[in-house]
Design an enzyme around this catalytic site. Sequence first.
Site, PDB file in Angstrom:
ATOM      1  N   ASP A  16     -89.541  77.162  -8.350  1.00 12.30           N
ATOM      2  CA  ASP A  16     -88.937  78.241  -7.557  1.00 12.30           C
ATOM      3  C   ASP A  16     -88.424  79.432  -8.120  1.00 12.30           C
ATOM      4  O   ASP A  16     -87.431  80.154  -8.034  1.00 12.30           O
ATOM      5  CB  ASP A  16     -87.836  77.827  -6.601  1.00 12.30           C
ATOM      6  CG  ASP A  16     -88.098  76.715  -5.708  1.00 12.30           C
ATOM      7  OD1 ASP A  16     -89.253  76.402  -5.482  1.00 12.30           O
ATOM      8  OD2 ASP A  16     -87.369  76.410  -4.710  1.00 12.30           O
ATOM      9  N   ASP A  59     -90.652  77.931  -2.366  1.00  9.55           N
ATOM     10  CA  ASP A  59     -89.915  77.763  -1.305  1.00  9.55           C
ATOM     11  C   ASP A  59     -90.814  78.832  -0.621  1.00  9.55           C
ATOM     12  O   ASP A  59     -90.901  79.712  -0.600  1.00  9.55           O
ATOM     13  CB  ASP A  59     -88.448  78.034  -1.506  1.00  9.55           C
ATOM     14  CG  ASP A  59     -87.357  77.374  -1.002  1.00  9.55           C
ATOM     15  OD1 ASP A  59     -87.819  76.126  -0.901  1.00  9.55           O
ATOM     16  OD2 ASP A  59     -86.334  77.747  -0.816  1.00  9.55           O
ATOM     17  N   HIS A  61     -90.630  79.349   3.544  1.00  7.39           N
ATOM     18  CA  HIS A  61     -90.099  79.285   4.728  1.00  7.39           C
ATOM     19  C   HIS A  61     -90.696  79.959   5.763  1.00  7.39           C
ATOM     20  O   HIS A  61     -90.828  81.073   5.797  1.00  7.39           O
ATOM     21  CB  HIS A  61     -88.506  79.202   4.838  1.00  7.39           C
ATOM     22  CG  HIS A  61     -87.715  78.483   3.726  1.00  7.39           C
ATOM     23  ND1 HIS A  61     -87.923  76.849   4.218  1.00  7.39           N
ATOM     24  CD2 HIS A  61     -87.066  78.411   2.603  1.00  7.39           C
ATOM     25  CE1 HIS A  61     -87.204  76.302   3.294  1.00  7.39           C
ATOM     26  NE2 HIS A  61     -86.670  77.397   2.189  1.00  7.39           N
ATOM     27  N   HIS A  67     -82.686  75.461   8.270  1.00  5.65           N
ATOM     28  CA  HIS A  67     -82.249  75.298   6.867  1.00  5.65           C
ATOM     29  C   HIS A  67     -81.499  76.733   6.696  1.00  5.65           C
ATOM     30  O   HIS A  67     -80.700  76.710   5.825  1.00  5.65           O
ATOM     31  CB  HIS A  67     -83.864  75.660   6.182  1.00  5.65           C
ATOM     32  CG  HIS A  67     -83.778  75.568   4.507  1.00  5.65           C
ATOM     33  ND1 HIS A  67     -83.250  74.416   3.894  1.00  5.65           N
ATOM     34  CD2 HIS A  67     -83.960  76.445   3.639  1.00  5.65           C
ATOM     35  CE1 HIS A  67     -83.197  74.761   2.757  1.00  5.65           C
ATOM     36  NE2 HIS A  67     -83.543  75.868   2.436  1.00  5.65           N
ATOM     37  N   HIS A  78     -83.993  83.209   3.142  1.00  4.52           N
ATOM     38  CA  HIS A  78     -84.764  83.361   1.736  1.00  4.52           C
ATOM     39  C   HIS A  78     -86.077  82.861   1.752  1.00  4.52           C
ATOM     40  O   HIS A  78     -86.272  81.940   2.561  1.00  4.52           O
ATOM     41  CB  HIS A  78     -83.830  82.722   0.749  1.00  4.52           C
ATOM     42  CG  HIS A  78     -83.560  81.339   0.897  1.00  4.52           C
ATOM     43  ND1 HIS A  78     -82.637  80.614   1.677  1.00  4.52           N
ATOM     44  CD2 HIS A  78     -84.796  79.973   0.215  1.00  4.52           C
ATOM     45  CE1 HIS A  78     -83.068  79.384   1.695  1.00  4.52           C
ATOM     46  NE2 HIS A  78     -83.870  78.969   1.013  1.00  4.52           N
ATOM     47  N   LYS A 101     -93.270  74.552  -0.326  1.00  5.36           N
ATOM     48  CA  LYS A 101     -92.692  73.491   0.339  1.00  5.36           C
ATOM     49  C   LYS A 101     -91.698  74.131   1.499  1.00  5.36           C
ATOM     50  O   LYS A 101     -91.314  75.303   1.102  1.00  5.36           O
ATOM     51  CB  LYS A 101     -91.583  72.834  -0.747  1.00  5.36           C
ATOM     52  CG  LYS A 101     -90.886  73.675  -1.532  1.00  5.36           C
ATOM     53  CD  LYS A 101     -90.232  72.806  -2.559  1.00  5.36           C
ATOM     54  CE  LYS A 101     -89.532  73.506  -3.769  1.00  5.36           C
ATOM     55  NZ  LYS A 101     -88.282  74.330  -3.113  1.00  5.36           N
ATOM     56  N   CYS A 149     -82.967  72.889  -6.025  1.00  7.24           N
ATOM     57  CA  CYS A 149     -84.115  72.253  -6.262  1.00  7.24           C
ATOM     58  C   CYS A 149     -84.731  71.708  -7.353  1.00  7.24           C
ATOM     59  O   CYS A 149     -85.623  70.997  -7.396  1.00  7.24           O
ATOM     60  CB  CYS A 149     -85.287  73.579  -5.885  1.00  7.24           C
ATOM     61  SG  CYS A 149     -84.952  73.939  -4.075  1.00  7.24           S
TER      62      CYS A 149
END
Length: 196
Positions: A16, A59, A61, A67, A78, A101, A149
């Site tokens: 990340d 990451d 999203h 989340h 984020h 992810k 993470c």
Amino acid sequence: MSDVPFDPAVALVVVDVQNDFADPNGSLSVSGGEAVVDTVNGLVAEAVAAGSQVVYTQDWHPPITPHFETDGGIWPVHCVAGTWGAEFHQALRVVGKTVRKGTAGEDGYSGFTMRDPVTGAEHSTGLAELLRSQDVTHVVIVGLATDYCVRATALDAIDLGFRVTVVRAAVAAVDVSPGDGERALTELATAGVSLA
Ligand code: VGL
């Protein structure tokens, strides 16, 4: 040179190193996050020279996910897929595959597994399968953030049977409570992670 013993059975996993965590203007900017990029790049060069593969996590999203605090979670928005915040830091040396992810709204802390925040169901990101297909037995984990993470990725790697090293100089913590990063490293060491 680090004292990490890279060879083809070792993979460097870069967690990340994305603008929202690593850039001072990121929405979840990690103090000291930008400072690890050079150290990570040095390890990437060492890994490549020794025949170790390098894998990156992101990451990634959707704009609406439990989340985020806007939807009942705990984090500012984020790393929304396709936005500047989700891109790798511009100085990061990227030479390998990327595993994303959180793509379907899961909690994406670990680079190995995603967890549905509503049902708790877990499934693989494909990282373990990718590493095993290359006969990797040892993962060296660097990146952001130590207490989320990096921690989750390292604990999963131990559970999955990998040897695991975390490079202290190449991680930085969110530290929601002061000391969270150091506590995470102590927890990892207790779980069998080597700290380099
Ligand atoms: C992370 C908090 C929320 C991380 C991701 O990459 O460590 N931290 N989501």
